[in-house]
Design an enzyme around this catalytic site. Structure first.
Site, short mmCIF file in Angstrom:
data_model
loop_
_atom_site.label_atom_id
_atom_site.label_comp_id
_atom_site.label_asym_id
_atom_site.label_seq_id
_atom_site.Cartn_x
_atom_site.Cartn_y
_atom_site.Cartn_z
N ASN A 146 -0.44 -5.69 -2.10
CA ASN A 146 -0.69 -4.41 -1.44
C ASN A 146 -1.87 -4.59 -0.50
O ASN A 146 -2.95 -5.01 -0.93
CB ASN A 146 -1.01 -3.33 -2.48
CG ASN A 146 -1.43 -2.02 -1.84
OD1 ASN A 146 -1.04 -1.72 -0.70
ND2 ASN A 146 -2.22 -1.24 -2.54
N GLY A 147 -1.67 -4.28 0.76
CA GLY A 147 -2.73 -4.44 1.75
C GLY A 147 -2.18 -5.07 3.00
O GLY A 147 -0.99 -4.99 3.29
#
Length: 498
Positions: free
Chosen positions: A134-135
């Site tokens: 995530n990111g």
């Protein structure tokens, strides 16, 4: 983030922002994993279901079973529609598993994009490993060019796949150590849930931009983007994974922690408090719901107005609207009702239905609105198209006045750390003053909470420390804690260069 290669194959670029959903900021991913809690896949599916708001286009699960090895499933659509059948769960045995939900409004769609659905898997000399991220990796283009030049063959257009290839090139003798080597070359924002045959691994980048939490049930452990995903499986919330920390949970119930990066001052994404996280989650020891109420209270103090009704734009504006109403003494009412059964997958067979736009999802409570001066509370204004349509609906219902109050500062800069945003010139606040935006939207008044006010609402009594900001607020301030190297190389002008 998903990127696409141009026809010359020489450069990578973000694909155009999805105009159909272009008036809302989307967190692009949610991650979840369990170890030692029994069969992992059903628990991972439940965790992903709780994180569905962070990714609604596709999901994937990888598990390991001592007898059947690694197995995976990737599907488009909601978790409830794709990972709840016995047939699918039967293919995913084992006590270790991780999952990922994806909300990509960039990149290709359709059957060819299944290759971009995480988790990604790699087979190494010491065994297999899967990674869910995530990111956004802000130097992914340069990393990818270098890896391809050295012989790596990529299977997806995702920046996250770089991590697997960097791990493959490490000379370390364990998967966690290879991951450390890989992530030391990565810039940007990452909260990672990974797995081996016997381990569940969680890592946050040194600034801790994106969230990651650790939970426990019996002798087993879970990692998740938010605490609400621990709640759904009955796991106890232990703590947040700290910025720059690697946590390794083993099948035998032991947990070790590592510090692979140099310590830096944390810069957690402040917009998680405003919108991205579910209101029943906790962040930094604070209830997200209570924080959003506090934002509404602060907004009422900063931007009062005479009116008859405080009305949220559902659902994201609801807690802030409740706080605004409480602080102002103006009655709160559900002047707009959301149709919960219309989502992004709604079939739009005709131009007439497509033109209905917002009315497919929202309807005005006319009996409550008629003749009143209405304060509409929303979480943000991106391009302003939805705000204008909602204003028109409120006026059509007979409102005497319409006042917008926004529970975040003007969004004037794109995010490069895992949030899908338009190009800067398409952000209303990038080209207009607050008064110009008010005129453009055609409302009687428009006010945003100040950046200092937002900081006070999230618990920073002294407001924003301009010399050393406590959060990542680049979408409001234009001050990026990690330079978006790939975007700068393609001509993006940082605030300091303007």
């Amino acid at each position: 983030m998903t990127v696409a290669m141009d026809t010359a194959g020489e450069r990578w670029r973000a694909t155009p922002f999805d105009q159909d959903e272009g008036d809302t900021l989307h967190e692009e991913c949610g991650v979840f994993g369990t170890v030692g809690m029994g069969e992992a896949a059903p628990l991972v599916a439940l965790g992903l279901h709780a994180l569905q708001h962070r990714g609604q286009e596709a999901g994937g699960i990888v598990v390991h079973d001592p007898e059947r090895g690694f197995n995976s499933a990737r599907r488009f659509g909601y978790v409830r529609d794709t990972f709840t059948s016995e047939d699918v769960m039967a293919t995913l045995p084992g006590p270790v598993g991780i999952g990922h939900v994806r909300y990509s409004t960039t990149g290709s769609k359709g059957a060819t994009a299944i290759r971009d659905v995480q988790p990604f898997f790699g087979e190494f000399a010491m065994g297999g490993a899967a990674v869910a991220h995530n990111g956004n990796i802000t130097n992914a283009e340069s990393l990818r060019r270098d890896l391809i030049a050295r012989g790596s063959i990529f299977q997806s257009s995702s920046d996250s796949e770089c991590i697997i290839h960097l791990m493959a090139r490490s000379m370390a003798t364990t998967i966690p150590e290879r991951m450390k080597d890989a992530l030391r070359r990565v810039e940007g924002a990452f909260s990672i849930v990974a797995m081996t045959r016997t381990k569940l691994i969680g890592v946050r980048d040194p600034l801790g931009v994106r969230p990651l939490v650790l939970g426990r049930s019996g002798d087993g452990h879970a990692l998740a983007s938010e605490t609400c995903a621990l709640d759904i499986i009955g796991a106890e919330f232990l703590r947040e994974v700290e910025p720059g920390e690697m946590v390794v949970a083993n099948l035998d119930g032991t947990v070790t922690t590592h510090r692979p990066f140099e310590a830096q001052r944390p810069r957690f994404c402040i917009f998680e408090h405003v919108y991205f996280s579910r209101p029943d989650s906790t962040l930094g020891g604070r209830s997200v719901y209570e924080t959003r109420e506090a934002i509404g209270v602060e907004l009422a103090r900063e931007a009062p107005v005479d009116a008859d009704l405080v009305c949220p734009v559902p659902d994201s504006g609801t807690p802030a609207a409740i706080g605004y109403a409480r602080a102002s003494g103006i009655p709160y009412g559900m002047g707009i009702v959301r149709n919960q059964y219309v989502g992004r997958t709604f079939i739009e067979p005709t131009e007439q239905i497509r033109n209905m736009g917002v009315r497919l999802k929202l309807n005005v409570n006319r009996a409550l609105i008629r003749g009143k001066r209405v304060i509409l509370v929303d979480d943000s204004v991106v391009r302003g198209t939805t705000s204008r349509k909602i204003k028109e609906m409120i006026l059509d219902a007979g409102a005497a006045e319409v006042h917008f109050r926004i529970a975040s500062p003007p969004t004037a800069w794109p995010c490069f750390y895992g949030v899908d945003t338009p190009q800067r010139e398409k952000l209303l606040a990038a080209t207009m003053s607050e008064e110009e935006m008010r005129a453009h939207l055609g409302v009687d008044s428009l006010r945003f909470i100040t950046l200092d006010g937002l900081y006070r609402a999230v618990g920073e009594a002294g407001g924003r420390n301009a010399a050393a900001p406590q959060y990542c607020d680049a979408c409001f301030s234009g001050e990026y804690p990690v330079e978006p190297a790939d975007m700068v190389s393609r001509g993006f002008r940082l605030k300091a260069a303007e």
